[in-house]
Design a protein around this motif. Structure first.
Motif, PDB file in Angstrom:
ATOM      1  N   LYS A  73      -7.696  -3.522  -3.266  1.00  0.00           N
ATOM      2  CA  LYS A  73      -6.759  -4.204  -2.372  1.00  0.00           C
ATOM      3  C   LYS A  73      -7.432  -4.796  -1.129  1.00  0.00           C
ATOM      4  CE  LYS A  73      -2.806  -1.391  -3.813  1.00  0.00           C
ATOM      5  NZ  LYS A  73      -1.734  -0.446  -3.416  1.00  0.00           N
TER       6      LYS A  73
ATOM      7  N   TYR B  72      -7.530   6.911  -6.012  1.00  0.00           N
ATOM      8  CA  TYR B  72      -6.997   6.329  -4.765  1.00  0.00           C
ATOM      9  C   TYR B  72      -8.015   5.375  -4.142  1.00  0.00           C
ATOM     10  CZ  TYR B  72      -3.053   9.630  -4.446  1.00  0.00           C
ATOM     11  OH  TYR B  72      -1.895  10.334  -4.654  1.00  0.00           O
ATOM     12  N   ILE B  73      -9.253   5.828  -4.055  1.00  0.00           N
ATOM     13  CA  ILE B  73     -10.287   5.009  -3.418  1.00  0.00           C
ATOM     14  C   ILE B  73     -10.536   3.736  -4.230  1.00  0.00           C
ATOM     15  CG2 ILE B  73     -12.755   4.922  -2.831  1.00  0.00           C
ATOM     16  CD1 ILE B  73     -12.489   7.854  -1.963  1.00  0.00           C
TER      17      ILE B  73
ATOM     18  N   GLN C 120      -0.075   7.473   0.494  1.00  0.00           N
ATOM     19  CA  GLN C 120      -1.357   8.175   0.395  1.00  0.00           C
ATOM     20  C   GLN C 120      -2.533   7.227   0.646  1.00  0.00           C
ATOM     21  OE1 GLN C 120      -1.058  11.168   0.786  1.00  0.00           O
ATOM     22  NE2 GLN C 120      -1.098  12.352  -1.108  1.00  0.00           N
ATOM     23  N   GLU C 121      -2.417   5.994   0.159  1.00  0.00           N
ATOM     24  CA  GLU C 121      -3.475   5.006   0.402  1.00  0.00           C
ATOM     25  C   GLU C 121      -3.568   4.680   1.890  1.00  0.00           C
ATOM     26  OE1 GLU C 121      -3.087   2.790  -3.958  1.00  0.00           O
ATOM     27  OE2 GLU C 121      -2.202   1.884  -2.168  1.00  0.00           O
ATOM     28  N   TYR C 122      -2.427   4.580   2.550  1.00  0.00           N
ATOM     29  CA  TYR C 122      -2.418   4.334   3.999  1.00  0.00           C
ATOM     30  C   TYR C 122      -3.095   5.485   4.740  1.00  0.00           C
ATOM     31  CZ  TYR C 122      -0.745   4.150   8.787  1.00  0.00           C
ATOM     32  OH  TYR C 122      -0.688   4.159  10.159  1.00  0.00           O
TER      33      TYR C 122
ATOM     34  N   LEU D 184      -5.302   7.563   3.630  1.00  0.00           N
ATOM     35  CA  LEU D 184      -6.739   7.527   3.358  1.00  0.00           C
ATOM     36  C   LEU D 184      -7.438   6.474   4.214  1.00  0.00           C
ATOM     37  CD1 LEU D 184      -7.275   7.984  -0.494  1.00  0.00           C
ATOM     38  CD2 LEU D 184      -8.374   9.258   1.346  1.00  0.00           C
TER      39      LEU D 184
ATOM     40  N   ILE E  78       0.835  -1.191   0.000  1.00  0.00           N
ATOM     41  CA  ILE E  78       0.000   0.000   0.000  1.00  0.00           C
ATOM     42  C   ILE E  78       0.875   1.248   0.000  1.00  0.00           C
ATOM     43  CG2 ILE E  78      -0.175   0.140   2.529  1.00  0.00           C
ATOM     44  CD1 ILE E  78      -3.179   0.822   2.090  1.00  0.00           C
ATOM     45  N   THR E  79       0.476   2.276  -0.766  1.00  0.00           N
ATOM     46  CA  THR E  79       1.263   3.504  -0.840  1.00  0.00           C
ATOM     47  C   THR E  79       0.996   4.372   0.386  1.00  0.00           C
ATOM     48  OG1 THR E  79      -0.438   4.795  -1.980  1.00  0.00           O
ATOM     49  CG2 THR E  79       1.019   3.454  -3.357  1.00  0.00           C
TER      50      THR E  79
ATOM     51  N   ARG F 144      -8.329   2.150  -6.039  1.00  0.00           N
ATOM     52  CA  ARG F 144      -7.185   1.257  -5.801  1.00  0.00           C
ATOM     53  C   ARG F 144      -7.263   0.598  -4.423  1.00  0.00           C
ATOM     54  NH1 ARG F 144      -2.307   5.110  -8.156  1.00  0.00           N
ATOM     55  NH2 ARG F 144      -2.749   4.786 -10.385  1.00  0.00           N
ATOM     56  N   ILE F 145      -7.674   1.376  -3.417  1.00  0.00           N
ATOM     57  CA  ILE F 145      -7.803   0.804  -2.075  1.00  0.00           C
ATOM     58  C   ILE F 145      -8.867  -0.291  -2.067  1.00  0.00           C
ATOM     59  CG2 ILE F 145      -8.535   1.270   0.302  1.00  0.00           C
ATOM     60  CD1 ILE F 145      -7.345   4.068   0.006  1.00  0.00           C
TER      61      ILE F 145
END
Length: 230
Positions: free
Chosen positions: A202, A195-196, A154-156, A158, A151-152, A198-199
């Motif tokens: 995952k 971003y959302i 920014q994803e973390y 978020l 996880i990147t 991609r999250i």
């Protein structure tokens, strides 16, 4: 730190707002029950200061509404200083109770004490769990069904924003403000959608029918699963 101030006495409210802003707090001022409820739905806050007697309701009901989705500290302001009212305020979820008239500096001191305590508790609670998701704040790692995922940063961030605001609808602007706090970068609304997406890919079993991050049409997003702190 953002504070919601609910007080229908305009002179008192202006004095509190002026002092708190001088201390570096971001203050959103309301004077009505209905205004406080709608503001709380739209924005994320770190602490709330609630007057009890209002023209269209009371601070106790505002507190009850907040406690359905949030554990932010709540301080009651009131002229009702008898034991029954104090106990009621604390039993429904208030953290402190200050009786009018009072010195604004005393209120500031109490705010600082409460926020120090909350920050200490948040540091000590290193893990957030929700369904099959486990987020470790010490390592900035995320596991899904016990497996570490890539996880990147920014994803973390978020994920942390959503999990810290479980059950609350967060508008895009609110999410972006929190995401960019202390960061000189730039993220627009379209990038947030990416971003959302991609999250979800995952963490969700079915990203097209999400369990965790739900879209609330016309309003924003919310984390829908219960959070366990540990």
């Amino acid at each position: 730190m953002k504070i919601l101030l609910l007080e229908d006495d305009e002179a008192l409210a202006l004095g509190i707002e002026f002092t708190l802003k001088g201390e570096g707090y971001d203050v959103v001022r309301c004077s009505l029950y209905s205004e406080a409820i709608s503001t709380f739905k739209e924005e994320a806050f770190d602490l709330a200061i609630l007057d009890i007697n209002l023209p269209d309701g009371n601070g106790y009901d505002v507190c009850r509404f907040m406690r359905k989705t949030s554990d932010i500290p709540i301080i009651f302001l009131t002229a009702l200083d008898d034991e029954v009212n104090v106990v009621l305020g604390l039993e429904i979820g208030g953290d402190d109770y200050i009786t009018k008239p009072f010195r604004v500096r005393e209120l500031v001191s109490r705010i600082k004490v409460i926020l120090r305590r909350v920050n200490k508790e948040n540091i000590e609670l290193d893990c957030l769990k929700s369904g099959d998701i486990e987020l470790n704040k010490k390592t900035a790692g995320v596991k899904v069904k016990g497996e570490e995922i890539c996880i990147t940063a920014q994803e973390y961030k978020l994920l942390l924003i959503f999990m810290n605001n479980q059950g609350r609808v967060l508008g895009r602007e609110v999410i972006l403000d929190k995401l960019l706090e202390g960061n000189g970068g730039f993220v627009d609304s379209n990038t947030l959608s990416v971003y959302i997406k991609r999250i979800r890919e995952k963490i969700e079993d079915n990203p097209k029918s999400p369990r965790y991050i739900l879209t609330v049409r016309g309003l924003g997003y919310k984390w829908d699963e219960k959070i366990i702190k540990g």
